[in-house]
Design an enzyme around this catalytic site. Structure first.
Site, PDB file in Angstrom:
ATOM      1  N   LYS A 147       2.519 -12.531  -6.963  1.00  0.00           N
ATOM      2  CA  LYS A 147       2.829 -13.152  -5.669  1.00  0.00           C
ATOM      3  C   LYS A 147       3.447 -14.513  -5.909  1.00  0.00           C
ATOM      4  O   LYS A 147       3.142 -15.129  -6.921  1.00  0.00           O
ATOM      5  CB  LYS A 147       1.546 -13.302  -4.841  1.00  0.00           C
ATOM      6  N   LYS A 173       1.306  -5.503 -11.328  1.00  0.00           N
ATOM      7  CA  LYS A 173       2.424  -4.745 -10.775  1.00  0.00           C
ATOM      8  C   LYS A 173       3.385  -5.633  -9.992  1.00  0.00           C
ATOM      9  O   LYS A 173       3.002  -6.665  -9.456  1.00  0.00           O
ATOM     10  CB  LYS A 173       1.937  -3.562  -9.934  1.00  0.00           C
ATOM     11  N   ASP A 175       5.776  -6.337  -6.699  1.00  0.00           N
ATOM     12  CA  ASP A 175       5.543  -6.022  -5.292  1.00  0.00           C
ATOM     13  C   ASP A 175       6.528  -4.935  -4.851  1.00  0.00           C
ATOM     14  O   ASP A 175       7.495  -4.645  -5.531  1.00  0.00           O
ATOM     15  CB  ASP A 175       5.623  -7.280  -4.429  1.00  0.00           C
ATOM     16  N   GLU A 176       6.229  -4.319  -3.712  1.00  0.00           N
ATOM     17  CA  GLU A 176       6.982  -3.124  -3.317  1.00  0.00           C
ATOM     18  C   GLU A 176       8.435  -3.423  -2.954  1.00  0.00           C
ATOM     19  O   GLU A 176       9.270  -2.515  -2.984  1.00  0.00           O
ATOM     20  CB  GLU A 176       6.287  -2.397  -2.163  1.00  0.00           C
ATOM     21  N   HIS A 265       3.715   3.670  -4.795  1.00  0.00           N
ATOM     22  CA  HIS A 265       3.436   2.771  -3.676  1.00  0.00           C
ATOM     23  C   HIS A 265       3.864   3.493  -2.396  1.00  0.00           C
ATOM     24  O   HIS A 265       4.855   4.207  -2.394  1.00  0.00           O
ATOM     25  CB  HIS A 265       4.208   1.459  -3.840  1.00  0.00           C
ATOM     26  N   ARG A 266       3.125   3.283  -1.326  1.00  0.00           N
ATOM     27  CA  ARG A 266       3.389   4.044  -0.093  1.00  0.00           C
ATOM     28  C   ARG A 266       4.012   3.185   1.015  1.00  0.00           C
ATOM     29  O   ARG A 266       3.852   3.505   2.203  1.00  0.00           O
ATOM     30  CB  ARG A 266       2.100   4.709   0.391  1.00  0.00           C
ATOM     31  N   HIS A 298      -1.466   4.744  -3.852  1.00  0.00           N
ATOM     32  CA  HIS A 298      -2.142   3.880  -2.880  1.00  0.00           C
ATOM     33  C   HIS A 298      -2.710   4.732  -1.751  1.00  0.00           C
ATOM     34  O   HIS A 298      -1.976   5.535  -1.164  1.00  0.00           O
ATOM     35  CB  HIS A 298      -1.145   2.887  -2.269  1.00  0.00           C
ATOM     36  N   LYS A 305      -6.519  -5.639   4.511  1.00  0.00           N
ATOM     37  CA  LYS A 305      -5.652  -6.070   5.611  1.00  0.00           C
ATOM     38  C   LYS A 305      -4.938  -4.911   6.293  1.00  0.00           C
ATOM     39  O   LYS A 305      -4.306  -5.079   7.319  1.00  0.00           O
ATOM     40  CB  LYS A 305      -4.616  -7.089   5.103  1.00  0.00           C
ATOM     41  N   SER A 347      -5.363  -1.260  -2.396  1.00  0.00           N
ATOM     42  CA  SER A 347      -4.548  -2.472  -2.425  1.00  0.00           C
ATOM     43  C   SER A 347      -4.239  -2.896  -1.011  1.00  0.00           C
ATOM     44  O   SER A 347      -4.031  -2.064  -0.137  1.00  0.00           O
ATOM     45  CB  SER A 347      -3.248  -2.183  -3.196  1.00  0.00           C
ATOM     46  N   GLY A 348      -4.188  -4.177  -0.773  1.00  0.00           N
ATOM     47  CA  GLY A 348      -3.831  -4.689   0.555  1.00  0.00           C
ATOM     48  C   GLY A 348      -4.928  -5.571   1.113  1.00  0.00           C
ATOM     49  O   GLY A 348      -5.865  -5.079   1.733  1.00  0.00           O
ATOM     50  N   GLY A 349      -4.830  -6.864   0.883  1.00  0.00           N
ATOM     51  CA  GLY A 349      -5.796  -7.789   1.447  1.00  0.00           C
ATOM     52  C   GLY A 349      -7.152  -7.774   0.770  1.00  0.00           C
ATOM     53  O   GLY A 349      -8.155  -8.173   1.370  1.00  0.00           O
ATOM     54  N   GLY A 371      -3.837  -9.097  -4.639  1.00  0.00           N
ATOM     55  CA  GLY A 371      -2.684  -9.983  -4.821  1.00  0.00           C
ATOM     56  C   GLY A 371      -3.082 -11.379  -4.381  1.00  0.00           C
ATOM     57  O   GLY A 371      -3.485 -12.213  -5.196  1.00  0.00           O
ATOM     58  N   GLY A 372      -3.044 -11.606  -3.053  1.00  0.00           N
ATOM     59  CA  GLY A 372      -3.502 -12.875  -2.508  1.00  0.00           C
ATOM     60  C   GLY A 372      -4.930 -13.184  -2.944  1.00  0.00           C
ATOM     61  O   GLY A 372      -5.283 -14.346  -3.163  1.00  0.00           O
TER      62      GLY A 372
END
Lengths: 421, 421
Positions: A147, A173, A175-176, A265-266, A298, A305, A347-349, A371-372
């Protein structure tokens, strides 16, 4: 109009492909709507045609179950071209979504025909293969996404990746939406980041992985995949929905030689999957990805999130990781036979405080990607990475995170910063 | 969280890519939701990250207009890789659909960055090129789909096509779910059907076209496209949504040598496009297809068996056929520069009685395709085909169909059978 697509006494054979739909009829009866859906997705059209024959009628799809808005339809496998996913989807997930005779239509699940299953490769590595390559035997894999999503130069990207790896992260990884932009060209990024991977491996004494995003028009995507092989990468990452099935199948075919672990990744899936009454469920997309043969996918997080209910995400996890899946409600059974299991990616938040919930819901065979939740750690990327790995270690030992955090300051900071659910 | 993705004083430059979204926030303000969408689709994530810099913040997307639920966001073109449609979509049509902070999200229109437009090929033939090849100067092209959708053998398929051609039809196409199945193999079908095309051309003294469906995994799709060239076909048809953008772009690239007119079927689009509050509009999919470079695209019928409102279908028609498109409501302007226009295809539940409405709504630069509305004609395929061409001739002459039908018995039967709207 020909009404013969309904037979509630029909028992699907193993060679039939079965679809579970949720149908909202538009001012007609459910029987008429189901009949029209079965027709349009197999051999019928909106009016009788003189070219129809009895032989062809027998190739029609059969509505064999109607319960409320849940409709199950069996398709003779002759309707499909083996190994051609776009063709199969143009039948069972094609025109029917746009028919006026339905207000909405959702393809909820597919039980693949056993003859068609054999025509797809499935994952090359699967969970077992991934564990062999990564040398992580039992615990979830710890991952991060570099990030900010976009904007870092190739060298800065490699530096952030290094900071995560030396914080005990296994996988980094892209990012998408990072591919090869003017600020960060693909080849340079790969060379710089793999150099840092090698350095981190030497220093840490454990395997470190990099998942570069090769999403692109097909030939360029293949060129990038080959570049990865030449540079000793273990993984390639693809945005499977924006790339599309035709190119994904061919990448999997080429992977017989490339031998890269394919990370799917979706991005964009929720445009199709989010409305519970319309579109295509994530379960079906996960099925397709497994059949074609990605190694990691994913599937959602329950806790992060992104949307995705607990029951749904757990079912998707079972669908891609099990050999036999049981029928439940309008979710169909599946026997995956020799198709290997896909490792689920969350993955995601995410942040360290969510790890026990993730493992409780989805088991150990997952990649936990923050990530964050790593680069946002008050003390920076390396501390954030350590906090995630500590959360995984605590969970594997069955120790409460708060207790483990007493002797692990990075985890303590993360829990103070983001909480513990 | 970083809140800097909103600047209502910002004026997008020609090099910005602009998206028009419809956003339904989920228990937060519209400003917060719009900010989060702009962040997630450019350089942001859900939390502040230590790796963020002022330089990168400047690359962020900018929310420059919020009117009710309509939000417009400008993206600096540096965020995107020129010529890489999957990457662009992974940004502007990726994770954002699944964010918990929105209840629903729809990408309604895109105004492409002028620098990005140059990086795509657009159609090879376009409307003008199609008219040159088909030698049909002004009127709509008359087309049919071989029916039943599936089940005919290669020889029967060719026979039905012949019956339509000698009924004055210009174009015959495969159905969207016919590729190469056991009952009708691709190569045999092509050879048989083109043989019948040649026969029909000799007998009728006008050009006859066949649009074979090459939908398949990428290499097989290319092999089939090459087979078409070897066998003197003029067209190839692709199900663009089930095939996907990566393979479609590469097919267009290869078409510099193949020189086939590319016919795009949109099977499955309505899973994305139908919900007015969520997903991706058909307008955006049509934009993408034009940029990548298909020559013909299904856009709806207004009057047939498929959903799609009049205003929407007309706007899509303008978008793919005009050089300059004006801004209107939440639909954005576009200057297509040197990208050629795409010919609109109307298909789905059409019959001769609908021709005047179609032409009134969409003009002459369309392909009118009737499947059931030809093969369902009481006197068979050839009569049905004649009825469609008669309806087109009447419309071009400005003669009412009922009046024209007095001296054209095939049209009379069709109007009696299906009516006249």
């Amino acid at each position: 109009m020909y009404k013969g697509f309904i037979n509630l006494n029909y028992k699907p054979s193993a060679n039939d492909l079965v679809c579970s739909f949720i149908i909202e009829p538009n001012n007609i009866s459910m029987e008429e709507a189901a009949n029209a859906v079965a027709g349009e997705s197999s051999v019928g059209t909106w009016t009788n045609v003189v070219t129809m024959s009895d032989r062809i009628k027998k190739m029609g799809a059969v509505v064999f179950s109607i319960e409320g808005n849940n409709v199950k339809i069996a398709y003779p496998h002759e309707l499909f071209e083996p190994g051609n996913m776009p063709q199969i989807l143009s039948s069972i997930a094609g025109n029917i979504f746009g028919m006026k005779i339905v207000k909405s239509l959702r393809l909820e699940d597919v039980r693949w025909s056993s003859s068609l299953i054999k025509s797809f490769r499935g994952p090359m590595f699967g969970i077992k293969g991934i564990r062999e390559v990564t040398k992580v035997e039992k615990r979830p894999l710890c991952g991060t996404i570099v990030k900010p999503k976009l904007g870092l130069s190739d060298k800065d990207h490699a530096k952030v990746a290094y900071q995560a790896w030396v914080g005990d992260i296994d996988i980094v990884k892209d990012d998408e939406n990072l591919s090869s932009q003017s600020f960060n060209k693909f080849e340079k990024r790969i060379v710089e980041t793999l150099k840092m991977r090698n350095k981190a491996e030497r220093e840490e004494g454990e395997r470190k992985m990099y998942m570069p995003n090769i999403t692109a028009p097909f030939n360029e995507m293949m060129r990038r995949a080959e570049f990865l092989v030449e540079n000793n990468a273990d993984y390639a990452m693809v945005d499977i929905l924006t790339v599309g099935w035709s190119a994904l199948q061919e990448l999997r075919e080429a992977n017989e030689d490339l031998k890269l672990i394919l990370h799917a990744h979706r991005a964009g899936h929720a445009a199709l999957t989010r409305n519970p009454k319309h579109g295509i469920s994530m379960l079906v997309l996960a099925d397709i990805a497994r059949l074609i043969g990605v190694d990691q996918l994913h599937i959602g997080t329950v806790v992060g999130k992104m949307e995705g209910g607990k029951e749904e995400v757990i079912r998707i996890g079972e669908e891609i990781e099990s050999k036999i899946v049981e029928q439940k409600g309008n979710k169909l059974s599946e026997n995956w036979k020799s198709i290997k299991p896909v490792m689920a990616v969350c993955s995601g938040g995410l942040h360290p405080g969510m790890v026990p919930s993730l493992v409780k819901n989805l088991g150990n065979d997952i990649v936990i990607q923050a990530g964050g939740g790593i680069h946002g750690h008050r003390n920076g990327t390396t501390a954030g990475a350590k906090a995630l790995r500590q959360a995984v270690e605590a969970t594997m030992q069955g120790v409460d995170l708060r207790e483990f955090a007493e002797k692990h300051k990075e985890l303590k900071t993360a829990l103070d910063q983001w909480g513990y659910i």
